[in-house]
Design a protein around this motif. Structure first.
Motif, mmCIF file in Angstrom:
data_model
loop_
_atom_site.group_PDB
_atom_site.id
_atom_site.type_symbol
_atom_site.label_atom_id
_atom_site.label_comp_id
_atom_site.label_asym_id
_atom_site.label_seq_id
_atom_site.Cartn_x
_atom_site.Cartn_y
_atom_site.Cartn_z
ATOM 1 N N MET A 78 23.497 33.085 27.005
ATOM 2 C CA MET A 78 21.868 33.980 27.670
ATOM 3 C C MET A 78 21.588 33.407 26.571
ATOM 4 O O MET A 78 21.525 34.255 25.577
ATOM 5 C CB MET A 78 21.597 34.150 28.761
ATOM 6 C CG MET A 78 22.230 34.097 29.525
ATOM 7 S SD MET A 78 22.257 32.764 30.929
ATOM 8 C CE MET A 78 20.895 33.504 30.718
ATOM 9 N N GLY A 79 20.556 32.806 26.066
ATOM 10 C CA GLY A 79 19.501 33.485 25.142
ATOM 11 C C GLY A 79 17.548 33.400 25.412
ATOM 12 O O GLY A 79 17.725 33.630 26.242
ATOM 13 N N TRP A 80 17.326 34.182 24.213
ATOM 14 C CA TRP A 80 15.764 34.178 24.678
ATOM 15 C C TRP A 80 14.594 33.828 23.551
ATOM 16 O O TRP A 80 15.670 34.430 22.256
ATOM 17 C CB TRP A 80 15.434 35.990 24.336
ATOM 18 C CG TRP A 80 15.235 36.166 25.787
ATOM 19 C CD1 TRP A 80 16.669 37.487 26.380
ATOM 20 C CD2 TRP A 80 15.208 37.410 26.914
ATOM 21 N NE1 TRP A 80 16.797 37.872 27.346
ATOM 22 C CE2 TRP A 80 15.673 37.381 28.170
ATOM 23 C CE3 TRP A 80 13.673 35.711 27.238
ATOM 24 C CZ2 TRP A 80 15.099 38.138 29.335
ATOM 25 C CZ3 TRP A 80 12.910 37.063 28.571
ATOM 26 C CH2 TRP A 80 13.428 37.499 29.520
ATOM 27 N N PHE A 81 14.171 32.805 23.688
ATOM 28 C CA PHE A 81 12.816 31.917 22.759
ATOM 29 C C PHE A 81 11.480 32.862 22.823
ATOM 30 O O PHE A 81 11.533 33.603 24.201
ATOM 31 C CB PHE A 81 13.349 30.855 22.614
ATOM 32 C CG PHE A 81 13.891 29.931 21.757
ATOM 33 C CD1 PHE A 81 15.722 29.918 22.451
ATOM 34 C CD2 PHE A 81 14.349 29.555 20.823
ATOM 35 C CE1 PHE A 81 16.541 29.622 22.471
ATOM 36 C CE2 PHE A 81 15.879 28.513 20.504
ATOM 37 C CZ PHE A 81 16.700 28.951 21.052
ATOM 38 N N ARG A 82 10.929 32.919 21.773
ATOM 39 C CA ARG A 82 9.408 32.681 22.238
ATOM 40 C C ARG A 82 8.118 32.008 21.580
ATOM 41 O O ARG A 82 9.290 31.217 20.234
ATOM 42 C CB ARG A 82 9.380 34.731 21.954
ATOM 43 C CG ARG A 82 9.674 34.411 20.066
ATOM 44 C CD ARG A 82 9.073 35.820 19.472
ATOM 45 N NE ARG A 82 9.295 35.789 17.744
ATOM 46 C CZ ARG A 82 8.699 37.817 17.328
ATOM 47 N NH1 ARG A 82 8.860 38.111 18.387
ATOM 48 N NH2 ARG A 82 8.695 37.726 16.172
ATOM 49 N N GLN A 83 7.359 32.096 22.379
ATOM 50 C CA GLN A 83 6.120 30.993 21.032
ATOM 51 C C GLN A 83 5.111 31.112 21.044
ATOM 52 O O GLN A 83 4.726 31.657 22.203
ATOM 53 C CB GLN A 83 6.769 29.467 22.177
ATOM 54 C CG GLN A 83 5.333 28.522 21.519
ATOM 55 C CD GLN A 83 5.558 27.574 21.603
ATOM 56 O OE1 GLN A 83 6.820 26.920 23.191
ATOM 57 N NE2 GLN A 83 5.635 25.859 21.024
ATOM 58 N N ALA A 84 4.345 31.677 20.547
ATOM 59 C CA ALA A 84 3.618 32.497 20.145
ATOM 60 C C ALA A 84 2.363 30.986 20.002
ATOM 61 O O ALA A 84 2.430 29.813 19.849
ATOM 62 C CB ALA A 84 3.323 32.760 18.570
ATOM 63 N N PRO A 85 0.954 31.099 19.830
ATOM 64 C CA PRO A 85 -0.049 30.462 20.004
ATOM 65 C C PRO A 85 0.023 29.281 18.556
ATOM 66 O O PRO A 85 0.334 29.951 17.818
ATOM 67 C CB PRO A 85 -1.462 31.169 20.966
ATOM 68 C CG PRO A 85 -0.909 31.909 21.457
ATOM 69 C CD PRO A 85 0.626 32.781 20.418
#
Length: 125
Positions: free
Chosen positions: A34-41
């Protein structure tokens, strides 16, 4: 097939903490890393953290080590991201993701099989 649903996002002041949860459907959850990613505007999606199917191995983006902690509970089909000492630059949509029989841990978003809808995290200064 795995369905992922994130929760726990919200608005927090700088220096505060949030805990994201990701609930997974399916009886083979323990077969998935499992993983977590993020995306900012206006920015590309970036790797945050990942955990092996057993929970024995974890990996973090260098810039987040010491502030973020990933964990999982296979009995509950859940993965978590504890975020401490939050900063305004942590503001982003955070995505939970799964990779079947992930070994070794992957940090490239293209190598993950399933994605949640995302949870907004906003850190005010």
């Amino acid at each position: 097939q795995v369905q992922l649903v994130e929760s726990g996002g919200g608005l927090v002041q700088a220096g505060g903490s949030l805990r994201l949860s990701c609930a997974a459907s399916g009886r083979t959850f323990s077969s998935y890393g499992m993983g977590w990613f993020r995306q900012a505007p206006g920015k590309e999606r970036e790797f945050v953290a990942a955990i092996s199917w057993s929970g024995g191995n974890t990996y973090y983006a260098d810039s987040l080590k010491g502030r973020f902690t990933i964990s999982r509970d296979n009995a509950k089909n859940a993965v978590y991201l504890q975020m401490n000492s939050l900063r305004p630059e942590d503001t982003a949509v955070y995505y939970c993701t799964a990779a079947y029989e992930m070994s070794p841990i992957r940090i490239n978003n293209l190598e993950y099989d399933y994605w949640g809808q995302g949870a907004q995290v906003t850190v005010s200064s």
